[in-house]
Design a protein around this motif. Structure first.
Motif, mmCIF file in Angstrom:
data_model
loop_
_atom_site.group_PDB
_atom_site.id
_atom_site.type_symbol
_atom_site.label_atom_id
_atom_site.label_comp_id
_atom_site.label_asym_id
_atom_site.label_seq_id
_atom_site.Cartn_x
_atom_site.Cartn_y
_atom_site.Cartn_z
ATOM 1 N N ARG A 1 0.806 -1.220 0.000
ATOM 2 C CA ARG A 1 0.000 0.000 0.000
ATOM 3 C C ARG A 1 0.838 1.270 0.000
ATOM 4 O O ARG A 1 0.475 2.258 -0.634
ATOM 5 N N MET A 2 1.973 1.270 0.688
ATOM 6 C CA MET A 2 2.792 2.479 0.724
ATOM 7 C C MET A 2 3.414 2.792 -0.639
ATOM 8 O O MET A 2 3.305 3.930 -1.121
ATOM 9 N N PRO A 3 4.051 1.823 -1.321
ATOM 10 C CA PRO A 3 4.535 2.146 -2.670
ATOM 11 C C PRO A 3 3.408 2.498 -3.629
ATOM 12 O O PRO A 3 3.596 3.309 -4.537
ATOM 13 N N ALA A 4 2.225 1.909 -3.424
ATOM 14 C CA ALA A 4 1.088 2.272 -4.269
ATOM 15 C C ALA A 4 0.742 3.745 -4.091
ATOM 16 O O ALA A 4 0.491 4.468 -5.063
ATOM 17 N N PRO B 1 -5.042 8.895 5.746
ATOM 18 C CA PRO B 1 -4.105 8.980 4.623
ATOM 19 C C PRO B 1 -3.283 7.691 4.573
ATOM 20 O O PRO B 1 -3.333 6.871 5.490
ATOM 21 N N MET B 2 -2.519 7.505 3.501
ATOM 22 C CA MET B 2 -1.668 6.325 3.430
ATOM 23 C C MET B 2 -0.263 6.624 3.915
ATOM 24 O O MET B 2 0.389 5.787 4.530
ATOM 25 N N THR B 3 0.225 7.814 3.636
ATOM 26 C CA THR B 3 1.546 8.224 4.113
ATOM 27 C C THR B 3 1.436 9.598 4.760
ATOM 28 O O THR B 3 0.549 10.381 4.430
ATOM 29 N N GLY B 4 2.355 9.884 5.670
ATOM 30 C CA GLY B 4 2.340 11.180 6.336
ATOM 31 C C GLY B 4 2.977 12.277 5.513
ATOM 32 O O GLY B 4 2.718 13.464 5.737
ATOM 33 N N VAL B 5 3.822 11.890 4.567
ATOM 34 C CA VAL B 5 4.490 12.845 3.678
ATOM 35 C C VAL B 5 4.487 12.263 2.272
ATOM 36 O O VAL B 5 4.311 11.062 2.084
ATOM 37 N N ALA C 1 9.538 7.003 9.303
ATOM 38 C CA ALA C 1 8.413 6.874 10.235
ATOM 39 C C ALA C 1 7.178 7.590 9.706
ATOM 40 O O ALA C 1 6.046 7.126 9.885
ATOM 41 N N ALA C 2 7.384 8.731 9.039
ATOM 42 C CA ALA C 2 6.247 9.461 8.470
ATOM 43 C C ALA C 2 5.615 8.686 7.319
ATOM 44 O O ALA C 2 4.396 8.703 7.142
ATOM 45 N N LEU C 3 6.437 7.982 6.551
ATOM 46 C CA LEU C 3 5.907 7.220 5.424
ATOM 47 C C LEU C 3 5.053 6.042 5.886
ATOM 48 O O LEU C 3 4.032 5.724 5.278
ATOM 49 N N VAL C 4 5.461 5.368 6.962
ATOM 50 C CA VAL C 4 4.745 4.160 7.397
ATOM 51 C C VAL C 4 3.679 4.453 8.446
ATOM 52 O O VAL C 4 3.053 3.524 8.958
ATOM 53 N N ARG C 5 3.441 5.713 8.755
ATOM 54 C CA ARG C 5 2.575 6.087 9.879
ATOM 55 C C ARG C 5 1.201 5.433 9.823
ATOM 56 O O ARG C 5 0.636 5.061 10.853
ATOM 57 N N TYR C 6 0.657 5.272 8.637
ATOM 58 C CA TYR C 6 -0.722 4.786 8.525
ATOM 59 C C TYR C 6 -0.816 3.349 8.014
ATOM 60 O O TYR C 6 -1.913 2.873 7.730
ATOM 61 N N ALA D 1 -6.923 -3.966 3.771
ATOM 62 C CA ALA D 1 -6.689 -2.535 3.593
ATOM 63 C C ALA D 1 -6.454 -2.250 2.119
ATOM 64 O O ALA D 1 -5.919 -3.082 1.385
ATOM 65 N N ILE D 2 -6.861 -1.070 1.706
ATOM 66 C CA ILE D 2 -6.680 -0.683 0.309
ATOM 67 C C ILE D 2 -6.252 0.773 0.237
ATOM 68 O O ILE D 2 -6.708 1.612 1.017
ATOM 69 N N THR D 3 -5.344 1.049 -0.669
ATOM 70 C CA THR D 3 -4.908 2.410 -0.962
ATOM 71 C C THR D 3 -5.428 2.785 -2.337
ATOM 72 O O THR D 3 -5.221 2.048 -3.306
ATOM 73 N N VAL D 4 -6.123 3.904 -2.415
ATOM 74 C CA VAL D 4 -6.618 4.387 -3.704
ATOM 75 C C VAL D 4 -6.134 5.811 -3.906
ATOM 76 O O VAL D 4 -5.781 6.509 -2.956
#
Length: 484
Positions: free
Chosen positions: A222-225, A419-423, A444-449, A460-463
């Motif tokens: 989900r994060m790279p998406a 959100p999916m990422t914090g930044v 840490a900001a990237l993986v926050r969610y 979980a899904i990222t759109v």
């Protein structure tokens, strides 16, 4: 610094008026790259000084206080498995049991809305076309394009983007001969009118956490998406088979799907969903009926405002607008809730991943020379190896608490939104290219969610956010379905 004493999970208030304190990640570790990474590695690997530095790092980043030395009343929960609950769902298609993967793909395609444009209709130059599985399937079936043509374009694109001009090596291993061979076989099937399914001839990449013989094959979906503007779908733990997945993080690692669109994610899921268990043991496979003209009613979205808003202004604004659109178009209601111990869960997840990585890789690392391991990886392994068994057990106790919190929230809400990422993605600096980079603050900001989906095995899904109507074409873009 006194260790935290947790009260029983059942006594924690999950409502919007909760007095639970939200801890925003305050990572205390400098960004280091280049020569500084090497110096840091040498210090960490010194017998006495290294242990002292690791102790200070864990203390300053609250691992000792919130995890290792904490008093937690719940027993440890070592796996994130979920029992199947037969909950009525709206606008879904219940697939028949014991279907083959091609038959399930056909079921998924039948749930999709009819396309409103011809396959190779031109798109505005400034807005790149996201071709779907059905677009490729229609083009192959009509003979406008063949799988061989697409395969050759793909191989040419890989060669160009991996060259010195772009230096974007997306694939660590691929066989041009094997790709062309498969494309030729697919082309023949289409010419005979007997494709295997709508996915016949579709290019599929496998991430290098999965053993994909004969190819020598990291995780995250989900994060790279989110960072790449595509869809990332991680089903409930157990819905996709872990067969072939490298056992690096056996209690948090699970397969997922990266796709250009939601409909492609649904089709791919139907193809690979695990149906190996006896029919009386496996859960039903319900596919979303996307062609339905009826909107799904009475959906309740849980939002923890302090956590939701702990992101950059541009991300927060876009996500807020998306929630407003869902309410305006479908009447979906947003409920204010409290999800306690978010930072504690992040640290517990980190300890779990680190401990399991160290254990699973130990016998291989013992055979390697230190010079064969990347500098940034050596830092990570040094930190991972410092976690105690108590820290690991307490992490699983925190997993148990979070499982309870989330299940309680899902009694009144259908979805937890964030959100999916914090930044947004930050630029990789030149000094990181040769020796790697350690940037735990942005990390840490990237993986926050993303933690709960992995740590608790939740779907979980990222759109893509809905703030922009048109997207600029990337600087590097290859149209594999273009007309010659």
């Amino acid at each position: 610094m006194a260790a935290k004493v947790y009260k029983p999970a059942a006594e924690v208030n999950l409502g919007p008026d909760s007095d639970e304190f939200y801890i925003s990640p305050n990572v205390k570790a400098p960004r280091v790259a280049g020569l500084l990474v090497k110096i840091f590695v040498w210090i960490l690997e010194m017998p006495i000084i290294g242990s002292m530095v690791l102790y200070i790092l864990k203390k300053d980043n609250l691992i000792n206080k919130l995890v290792q030395d904490a008093e937690i009343p719940e027993p440890p929960l070592f796996t994130s498995t979920h029992s199947w609950e037969d909950i009525p769902e709206q606008n879904v298609c219940l697939t028949k049991p014991d279907l083959s993967p091609p038959e399930r793909v056909q079921e998924a395609v039948s749930c999709l809305p009819a396309s409103l444009e011809s396959t190779l209709a031109g798109s505005p130059p400034s807005s790149p076309k996201r071709w779907t599985i059905r677009d490729f399937n229609r083009a192959y079936s009509s003979g406008e394009v063949t799988p061989v043509q697409v395969a050759k374009r793909f191989l040419a694109a890989v060669k160009e983007c991996s060259g010195p001009g772009l230096n974007m090596a997306f694939f660590i291993s691929y066989s041009p001969e094997d790709i062309i061979r498969q494309a030729e076989e697919s082309t023949l099937r289409y010419q005979r009118g007997t494709p295997l399914s709508a996915m016949d001839g579709i290019l599929v990449a496998v991430k290098d956490e999965i053993d994909c013989l004969p190819y020598p094959t990291t995780g995250s979906v989900r994060m790279p998406a989110a960072l790449c503007g595509v869809v990332g779908f991680k089903p409930t733990a157990g819905r996709l088979s872990n067969a072939g997945v490298l056992p690096l993080n056996w209690t948090v690692g699970m397969p997922g799907i990266l796709a250009g669109t939601v409909e492609d994610a649904a089709v791919a899921y139907s193809a690979i969903v695990d149906q190996s268990q006896p029919s009386y043991l496996r859960p039903e496979l319900n596919l979303p009926l996307l062609k339905s003209s009826l909107s799904i009613k009475n959906i309740k979205l849980a939002k923890y405002a302090k956590w939701f808003n702990d992101s950059s202004e541009d991300i927060r604004s876009c996500c807020d607008k998306s929630l407003q659109m869902l309410h305006a178009h479908y009447g979906w209601e947003t409920l204010d809730v409290t999800i306690p111990e978010i930072e504690e869960m992040r640290l517990a997840h980190y300890v779990t991943i680190g401990s399991e990585c160290t254990a699973s890789l130990a016998k291989y690392l013992d055979k390697l020379k230190r010079s064969e391991i990347g500098w940034d990886v050596r830092v990570a392994l040094g930190v991972y190896g410092s976690f105690s068994s108590r820290a690991y057990l307490n992490s699983q106790r925190l997993r148990n608490r979070q499982m309870y919190f989330h299940k309680e929230i899902f009694k009144t809400a259908d979805v937890i939104v964030s959100p999916m990422t914090g930044v947004t993605a930050y630029k990789l600096q030149d000094d990181a290219l040769k020796s790697g980079e350690l940037d735990y603050i942005n990390g840490a900001a990237l993986v926050r969610y993303s933690i709960a989906g992995n740590f608790l095995g939740l779907p979980a899904i990222t759109v893509m956010e809905a703030c922009k109507k048109h997207y600029k074409k990337p600087e590097v873009f290859y149209d594999l379905l273009k007309k010659d």
